[in-house]
Motif scaffolding. Sequence first.
Motif, PDB file in Angstrom:
ATOM      1  N   GLU A 141      -8.399   1.853   3.713  1.00  0.00           N
ATOM      2  CA  GLU A 141      -8.572   0.622   2.934  1.00  0.00           C
ATOM      3  C   GLU A 141      -7.281  -0.203   2.930  1.00  0.00           C
ATOM      4  O   GLU A 141      -7.324  -1.431   3.063  1.00  0.00           O
ATOM      5  CB  GLU A 141      -8.977   0.958   1.501  1.00  0.00           C
ATOM      6  CG  GLU A 141     -10.430   1.392   1.376  1.00  0.00           C
ATOM      7  CD  GLU A 141     -10.805   1.809  -0.048  1.00  0.00           C
ATOM      8  OE1 GLU A 141     -11.936   1.572  -0.456  1.00  0.00           O
ATOM      9  OE2 GLU A 141      -9.959   2.411  -0.738  1.00  0.00           O
ATOM     10  N   ILE A 142      -6.147   0.490   2.778  1.00  0.00           N
ATOM     11  CA  ILE A 142      -4.869  -0.222   2.683  1.00  0.00           C
ATOM     12  C   ILE A 142      -4.502  -0.878   4.011  1.00  0.00           C
ATOM     13  O   ILE A 142      -4.110  -2.049   4.036  1.00  0.00           O
ATOM     14  CB  ILE A 142      -3.758   0.735   2.184  1.00  0.00           C
ATOM     15  CG1 ILE A 142      -3.944   0.927   0.680  1.00  0.00           C
ATOM     16  CG2 ILE A 142      -2.360   0.207   2.489  1.00  0.00           C
ATOM     17  CD1 ILE A 142      -3.130   1.980   0.057  1.00  0.00           C
ATOM     18  N   ASN A 145     -15.448 -11.020  10.775  1.00  0.00           N
ATOM     19  CA  ASN A 145     -14.783  -9.725  10.895  1.00  0.00           C
ATOM     20  C   ASN A 145     -15.787  -8.595  10.788  1.00  0.00           C
ATOM     21  O   ASN A 145     -16.056  -8.068   9.725  1.00  0.00           O
ATOM     22  CB  ASN A 145     -13.731  -9.570   9.786  1.00  0.00           C
ATOM     23  CG  ASN A 145     -12.413 -10.165  10.200  1.00  0.00           C
ATOM     24  OD1 ASN A 145     -12.095 -10.178  11.385  1.00  0.00           O
ATOM     25  ND2 ASN A 145     -11.677 -10.657   9.243  1.00  0.00           N
ATOM     26  N   ARG A 196     -13.164  -4.119  12.729  1.00  0.00           N
ATOM     27  CA  ARG A 196     -12.151  -3.858  11.712  1.00  0.00           C
ATOM     28  C   ARG A 196     -11.692  -2.411  11.775  1.00  0.00           C
ATOM     29  O   ARG A 196     -10.507  -2.107  11.752  1.00  0.00           O
ATOM     30  CB  ARG A 196     -12.705  -4.150  10.311  1.00  0.00           C
ATOM     31  CG  ARG A 196     -12.869  -5.615   9.980  1.00  0.00           C
ATOM     32  CD  ARG A 196     -13.594  -5.777   8.655  1.00  0.00           C
ATOM     33  NE  ARG A 196     -12.980  -4.954   7.608  1.00  0.00           N
ATOM     34  CZ  ARG A 196     -11.872  -5.260   6.979  1.00  0.00           C
ATOM     35  NH1 ARG A 196     -11.265  -6.384   7.238  1.00  0.00           N
ATOM     36  NH2 ARG A 196     -11.370  -4.464   6.065  1.00  0.00           N
ATOM     37  N   ARG A 209      -0.020  -0.633   8.629  1.00  0.00           N
ATOM     38  CA  ARG A 209      -0.543  -1.836   7.968  1.00  0.00           C
ATOM     39  C   ARG A 209       0.132  -3.080   8.547  1.00  0.00           C
ATOM     40  O   ARG A 209      -0.507  -4.111   8.756  1.00  0.00           O
ATOM     41  CB  ARG A 209      -0.245  -1.705   6.471  1.00  0.00           C
ATOM     42  CG  ARG A 209      -0.779  -2.791   5.602  1.00  0.00           C
ATOM     43  CD  ARG A 209      -0.669  -2.336   4.167  1.00  0.00           C
ATOM     44  NE  ARG A 209      -1.101  -3.359   3.259  1.00  0.00           N
ATOM     45  CZ  ARG A 209      -0.265  -4.098   2.538  1.00  0.00           C
ATOM     46  NH1 ARG A 209       1.032  -3.930   2.641  1.00  0.00           N
ATOM     47  NH2 ARG A 209      -0.727  -5.009   1.717  1.00  0.00           N
ATOM     48  N   SER A 221     -12.038 -14.963   2.810  1.00  0.00           N
ATOM     49  CA  SER A 221     -12.954 -14.210   3.668  1.00  0.00           C
ATOM     50  C   SER A 221     -13.854 -13.334   2.816  1.00  0.00           C
ATOM     51  O   SER A 221     -13.482 -12.904   1.745  1.00  0.00           O
ATOM     52  CB  SER A 221     -12.168 -13.361   4.636  1.00  0.00           C
ATOM     53  OG  SER A 221     -11.406 -12.427   3.933  1.00  0.00           O
ATOM     54  N   SER A 272      -6.918  -3.786   4.724  1.00  0.00           N
ATOM     55  CA  SER A 272      -6.796  -4.966   3.855  1.00  0.00           C
ATOM     56  C   SER A 272      -5.873  -6.019   4.469  1.00  0.00           C
ATOM     57  O   SER A 272      -5.909  -7.181   4.098  1.00  0.00           O
ATOM     58  CB  SER A 272      -6.276  -4.566   2.478  1.00  0.00           C
ATOM     59  OG  SER A 272      -4.907  -4.227   2.559  1.00  0.00           O
ATOM     60  N   ASN A 273      -5.027  -5.587   5.392  1.00  0.00           N
ATOM     61  CA  ASN A 273      -4.050  -6.515   5.968  1.00  0.00           C
ATOM     62  C   ASN A 273      -4.561  -7.246   7.204  1.00  0.00           C
ATOM     63  O   ASN A 273      -3.849  -8.066   7.769  1.00  0.00           O
ATOM     64  CB  ASN A 273      -2.782  -5.741   6.333  1.00  0.00           C
ATOM     65  CG  ASN A 273      -1.539  -6.508   5.963  1.00  0.00           C
ATOM     66  OD1 ASN A 273      -1.521  -7.203   4.961  1.00  0.00           O
ATOM     67  ND2 ASN A 273      -0.512  -6.392   6.771  1.00  0.00           N
ATOM     68  N   ILE A 274      -5.788  -6.951   7.621  1.00  0.00           N
ATOM     69  CA  ILE A 274      -6.319  -7.631   8.805  1.00  0.00           C
ATOM     70  C   ILE A 274      -6.382  -9.125   8.522  1.00  0.00           C
ATOM     71  O   ILE A 274      -6.900  -9.555   7.487  1.00  0.00           O
ATOM     72  CB  ILE A 274      -7.711  -7.071   9.197  1.00  0.00           C
ATOM     73  CG1 ILE A 274      -7.539  -5.635   9.705  1.00  0.00           C
ATOM     74  CG2 ILE A 274      -8.373  -7.942  10.267  1.00  0.00           C
ATOM     75  CD1 ILE A 274      -8.823  -4.928  10.031  1.00  0.00           C
ATOM     76  N   TYR A 275      -5.823  -9.881   9.455  1.00  0.00           N
ATOM     77  CA  TYR A 275      -5.672 -11.326   9.244  1.00  0.00           C
ATOM     78  C   TYR A 275      -7.029 -12.026   9.093  1.00  0.00           C
ATOM     79  O   TYR A 275      -7.958 -11.775   9.847  1.00  0.00           O
ATOM     80  CB  TYR A 275      -4.901 -11.934  10.418  1.00  0.00           C
ATOM     81  CG  TYR A 275      -4.498 -13.362  10.190  1.00  0.00           C
ATOM     82  CD1 TYR A 275      -3.425 -13.661   9.366  1.00  0.00           C
ATOM     83  CD2 TYR A 275      -5.194 -14.397  10.779  1.00  0.00           C
ATOM     84  CE1 TYR A 275      -3.049 -14.973   9.141  1.00  0.00           C
ATOM     85  CE2 TYR A 275      -4.830 -15.717  10.555  1.00  0.00           C
ATOM     86  CZ  TYR A 275      -3.749 -15.992   9.729  1.00  0.00           C
ATOM     87  OH  TYR A 275      -3.394 -17.286   9.500  1.00  0.00           O
ATOM     88  N   ARG A 276      -7.126 -12.879   8.080  1.00  0.00           N
ATOM     89  CA  ARG A 276      -8.351 -13.661   7.856  1.00  0.00           C
ATOM     90  C   ARG A 276      -8.185 -15.040   8.465  1.00  0.00           C
ATOM     91  O   ARG A 276      -7.207 -15.721   8.156  1.00  0.00           O
ATOM     92  CB  ARG A 276      -8.599 -13.869   6.353  1.00  0.00           C
ATOM     93  CG  ARG A 276      -9.099 -12.660   5.632  1.00  0.00           C
ATOM     94  CD  ARG A 276      -7.915 -11.922   5.078  1.00  0.00           C
ATOM     95  NE  ARG A 276      -8.314 -11.077   3.965  1.00  0.00           N
ATOM     96  CZ  ARG A 276      -7.880  -9.851   3.786  1.00  0.00           C
ATOM     97  NH1 ARG A 276      -7.068  -9.303   4.647  1.00  0.00           N
ATOM     98  NH2 ARG A 276      -8.264  -9.165   2.726  1.00  0.00           N
TER      99      ARG A 276
END
Lengths: 270, 283
Positions: free
Chosen positions: A97-98, A116, A121, A157, A110, A101-105
């Motif tokens: 999850e952590i 995505n 992901r 991350r 988003s 969460s940093n995947i660029y939007r």
Amino acid sequence: MDKALDVRNLSFSYNGKTVFDNVSFDICRGDYFGIIGPNGSGKSTLVKLFLNFLSPNGGNINIFGYNVKNFPDWSKVGYISQRAISFNMSFPATVEEIVGSNIYRKAKISGLFTANLKKQRKEKVYNALKIVEMEDNAKKLIGNLSGGQQQRVFIARMLVNNPEIVFLDEPTTGIDAKSEEAVYCLLAKLNKELGITIVMVTHDIGAITVHANKIGFAGNKDVKIISPKDEITEDLIDELYGYKINIHLNRHECTTCYRNAKLKNKTGGI
Amino acid sequence: MAEIFQYEFMRNAFIVGLLISIIIPCIGVVVVLKRLSMMGDTLSHISLAGVAAGLVAGVNPVAGAVTFSILASFGIEKIRKSFSQYAEISLAIIMAAGIGLAGILSGFVKNSSAFTSFLFGSIVAVSRFELLTVIILSVVVLFAFIFMYRDLFCITFDEESAKLAGIAVARVNFIFMLLTAIVISISARTIGTLVVSSLMIVPVASSMLISKSYKETVIYSIVFAVISTISGLIISFYADVKPGATIVLTGVIILLLVMLIKKVFYTLHIRRDISKQHNSQLE
């Protein structure tokens, strides 16, 4: 050589105190740039200026040729903040999850229904975790990991968007010597094998002078650029800091192996 | 049909209770993890001032509560930035202002029973209009939460990195504060200003004891809130006690049970490990 960061006539004041006054220097693509200096000299401030979290009072900062204020693609930039490292240990979130969460939007807000896709992901998350050899811990709660493992999760991350430049603000704070060495060696590999430009704030002068090819000493409202290979000496460090520092330059060795595999082969071209 | 469901007011109470117990923990999870657990208390006190202002001005008290809560939530965000290392100071300041305002304005309210009904709410006395308002707002809040789920998680964990991840942090925080203010105001009418903050925190606390991820924390919080609301309503109907207060007390009992069960499991787990070690040593 291509410039990753170009700082021109930078001036910054905070609460009436001048932190930087007309500072200019540049960092090339593929550089490993270490920022050292005494407490309160503006090391973290400099990183925040690079990331457009703070605005300079004068001068310009360019990232990959764009003014930081109008930089079009922040997915090229990775960051580990001091705050992330001192996170709440009981935060109920898994490693997956952590990192995810940093995947660029691309969209400003988003949601579940944007492009995505779940599978993409997950692939990105596991690719990043593979680099730091933490894929087996993906489902574990972050608080249940050791300090060194948590550090590797934060690096994963930071890498999840395949960045071209990464900024790390004292990433080895609060971890033991062995884990610290592992972090330095991993960053050196990322720099050498993937060509990621690294900008790192640290107090560990001994280690950074081994790995970095360029050092910036923050102090006296300036950033003095030093080459760790030719110019840096223990006497110079003492002179810059203004007091005697017990350091052992160029004696840091990488003994931690990351499966000795080439990162490019493992990540599928991250 | 069970006796309890023969009455329309009880059927309405269940619908309202169910919806509120789904949306409050969604907000509660973020509030707790941002270490702003007093947010519910603060906004509920401010909403009470809004109720009093509404009653004095002769407008809908819920509209007064929503207006005051929204203004207060922006005040909290503004003060929080000035005291970034002491986020709770912003809550204490706004709460103090809320209590003061509610105290003064309540003195001018002609129908004092209308004002005091907001303290513990009146879930069994919701009008058709209020029912419709709760349904619409609950749907809006739930969709907004689902839509911003990952962004809220990222901001809660590390606000600085969230900016680099392409999240419009200020916008998401603004919408979240707006949602919080709305949820607290509509809940104040039904379960009461004094208990709404408890429903925001207690189910989340129970959930955090057993969850193994952020997603589980959200899901278990909703489950615990729904259980405490439904059982609280049933108990209050048969025992003839105040429903809002019963719902919160049921939540606290669930929390104590979860703590007890967790302790028992933990002790059994350790004993099993010790006996395994002992057996392997004997072999």
